[in-house]
Motif scaffolding. Structure first.
Motif, PDB file in Angstrom:
ATOM      1  N   HIS A   1     113.738  52.037  60.100  1.00 45.58           N
ATOM      2  CA  HIS A   1     113.642  50.550  59.872  1.00 45.58           C
ATOM      3  C   HIS A   1     113.381  50.188  58.378  1.00 45.58           C
ATOM      4  CE1 HIS A   1     108.789  50.280  59.857  1.00 45.58           C
ATOM      5  NE2 HIS A   1     109.200  51.376  60.686  1.00 45.58           N
TER       6      HIS A   1
ATOM      7  N   ASP B   1     106.137  54.505  55.941  1.00 46.68           N
ATOM      8  CA  ASP B   1     106.651  53.716  57.162  1.00 46.68           C
ATOM      9  C   ASP B   1     107.402  52.542  56.626  1.00 46.68           C
ATOM     10  OD1 ASP B   1     106.942  52.589  59.528  1.00 46.68           O
ATOM     11  OD2 ASP B   1     104.937  51.918  59.772  1.00 46.68           O
ATOM     12  N   ASP B   2     108.893  52.566  56.650  1.00 52.03           N
ATOM     13  CA  ASP B   2     109.590  53.753  57.073  1.00 52.03           C
ATOM     14  C   ASP B   2     110.506  53.971  55.987  1.00 52.03           C
ATOM     15  OD1 ASP B   2     110.451  55.722  58.992  1.00 52.03           O
ATOM     16  OD2 ASP B   2     111.978  54.205  59.662  1.00 52.03           O
TER      17      ASP B   2
ATOM     18  N   GLU C   1     111.227  46.004  62.907  1.00 48.50           N
ATOM     19  CA  GLU C   1     110.520  46.804  63.829  1.00 48.50           C
ATOM     20  C   GLU C   1     108.907  46.522  63.783  1.00 48.50           C
ATOM     21  OE1 GLU C   1     108.316  50.343  65.264  1.00 48.50           O
ATOM     22  OE2 GLU C   1     108.138  49.343  63.058  1.00 48.50           O
ATOM     23  N   GLU C   2     108.682  46.198  62.604  1.00 50.57           N
ATOM     24  CA  GLU C   2     107.131  45.761  62.466  1.00 50.57           C
ATOM     25  C   GLU C   2     106.750  44.298  63.059  1.00 50.57           C
ATOM     26  OE1 GLU C   2     105.467  47.982  61.675  1.00 50.57           O
ATOM     27  OE2 GLU C   2     106.074  49.378  59.952  1.00 50.57           O
TER      28      GLU C   2
ATOM     29  N   ASP D   1     110.725  57.961  62.167  1.00 46.13           N
ATOM     30  CA  ASP D   1     109.536  56.800  62.060  1.00 46.13           C
ATOM     31  C   ASP D   1     108.298  57.358  62.674  1.00 46.13           C
ATOM     32  OD1 ASP D   1     108.492  54.478  61.298  1.00 46.13           O
ATOM     33  OD2 ASP D   1     109.433  53.480  63.154  1.00 46.13           O
TER      34      ASP D   1
HETATM   35 ZN   LIG Z   1     107.503  52.431  61.124  1.00 44.39          ZN
END
Ligand SMILES: [Zn+2]
Length: 458
Positions: free
Chosen positions: A86, A119-120, A155-156, A182
């Motif tokens: 991501h 990340d990431d 994603e977050e 990830d």
């Molecule tokens: Zn991540």
């Protein structure tokens, strides 16, 4: 030139590119930063085009954009690999706890500091270096496998549109294996592969008794007390061995195999140090399992909060009208969140006394657990490729947390393999996030070897 030589020679360019990308504050949770999430996607498109991917596209969603790239193998019968990562990042708050500006990446020795370094973005970018290194080593002008990248932008923020994106684009995402970059390794000197992540479901339980607080002198002892009913309900969640007492809870749990158990036991785990990190004076949990097994391969029932009646200062002699608790359950393969929700609801309903009415509300469908098949070719090949890059044996870990990975495996119908080089002390989601550049380079090298090995069917 071999892959390692190519990577070392291009280290400077790689770090410079990563710094450029990290300077884009692609915080998906902040609406003011959504333009930056789009800029981050566009930056990645340009970088992957320059890397040589013949197809690179921004994929729109009802939320924030993902990036898709594809580079077909010269041999059409070669396997297809989809890499998932991501490009959005966590917010930088609290900004004052950063020693350097979160979106002004800084090199300190071998480290690169900045939000998203581990990340990431760092872990996504090593794939671009890895594919070039593989080409330099083979002299070919296309990778040995058909390489697809799907890099999402939410994603977050819980990947709200990700499953739909996978379903809508299933044809273009078709693949033989999904590589997830990830996660983290055990330690810089103990490389490891994550082989599973837990799922999650959570709920609020509300118990209602009388329709107002009652005088405990006039009514106490003669009507059911919702707070006492909640205490019974919650204390009954676990038996004396720490097993979850909800009927049917373990029906679909897959027991850990001997190979994985042995590899977990060989990790240099210091329980005292771990307890210090937890600020806890004792470990506890299900009998028959080690602390690492309890956090990785066993499900949990956790009480996250509870409240009822009078909680202010002084006394108040009442039978409270209601009692409330928030519960969450970490799930392991092959538990289904919806089945667990039914089991929890049935447990609550069967265990409230007459005169107390129970309501159980789940926050959503939950997150499914996932795991790699340890005997699969893909896991064996990824472990061998990482071992070759790191020059040492690679152990197995899992993640106790939860992510959208199960959707990838289920919707695309392909096995999951985790190839990632983050560390638990990278301070992801926290101030002063960093990444160890040498580990990102090992990640690139691992990928270069892995594509060759998968193409050979190793
Ligand atoms: Zn991540």
């Amino acid at each position: 030139m071999d892959a390692r030589g190519y990577i070392e020679e291009h280290r400077g360019e790689f770090v410079a590119a990563l710094k450029e990308w990290l300077a884009i504050p692609s915080v998906s949770a902040d609406p003011d930063r959504h333009g930056d999430v789009r800029r981050s996607a566009e930056w990645l498109v340009r970088h992957l085009e320059r890397t040589g991917f013949p197809t690179v596209e921004v994929w729109e969603t009802p939320g924030l954009p993902a990036v898709f790239a594809e580079w077909p193998a010269a041999d059409p019968s070669a396997p297809t690999v989809l890499v998932y990562g991501h490009h959005d990042v966590q917010p930088a708050d609290p900004a004052e706890e950063w020693d350097t500006a979160p979106f002004t990446p800084v090199e300190q020795g071998e480290r690169l500091i900045g939000r998203g370094a581990s990340d990431d973005k760092g872990q996504v970018l090593f794939h671009a270096l890895g594919v070039r290194a593989g080409l330099a080593a083979s002299g070919a002008d296309a990778p040995p496998v058909t390489l697809k990248l799907l890099i999402e932008g939410e994603e977050e923020s819980g990947s709200p549109n990700f499953a739909d994106l996978l379903r809508d684009r299933r044809d273009r995402l078709r693949c033989d294996v999904v590589v997830v970059s990830d996660t983290t390794m055990w330690a810089a000197d103990t490389p490891s592969m994550c082989v599973g992540m837990r799922g999650l479901t959570d709920c609020q339980v509300d118990l209602y008794g009388p329709d107002r607080d009652l005088h405990s002198g006039s009514f106490g002892g003669a009507v059911p007390n919702p707070a006492a009913a909640m205490a019974d309900l919650l204390s009954g969640l676990h038996d004396a061995d720490g097993r979850i007492a909800v009927p049917g809870f373990y029906d679909d749990v897959v027991e850990i195999g001997e190979e994985e158990r042995d590899l977990i036991a060989r990790l240099p785990f210091d329980e005292a140090e771990w307890l210090a990190t937890a600020s806890s004076s004792a470990a506890s949990g299900e009998a028959g399992y080690s602390t690492l097994e309890r956090t990785w391969v066993r499900p949990t029932a956790e009480i996250n909060g509870m409240w009822s009646g009078h909680t202010g200062s002084g006394g108040k002699t009442i039978v409270p009208q209601s009692a409330h608790a928030k519960l969450s359950f970490r799930l392991v393969p092959d538990q289904e969140p919806l089945r667990i929700q039914q089991a929890v609801r049935a447990y609550v309903e069967a265990n409230v006394p007459d005169g107390v009415y129970a309501q159980v509300s789940f926050s959503g469908p939950g997150v499914r657990p996932c795991a790699s098949d340890l005997s699969s070719t893909a896991v064996r090949a990824a472990r061998a490729a990482m071992s070759r890059a790191f020059g040492t044996e690679v152990l197995f870990t899992r993640e106790g947390g939860s992510g959208p990975e199960a959707d990838l495996a289920d919707i695309l119908g392909a096995p999951l393999v985790f190839v990632a080089v983050g560390l638990d002390d990278d301070r992801i989601h926290a101030p002063n996030e960093k990444v160890e550049v040498p580990l990102l380079l090992k990640g690139a090298e691992s990928a270069a070897y892995l594509w060759e090995d998968l193409a050979r069917g190793a």
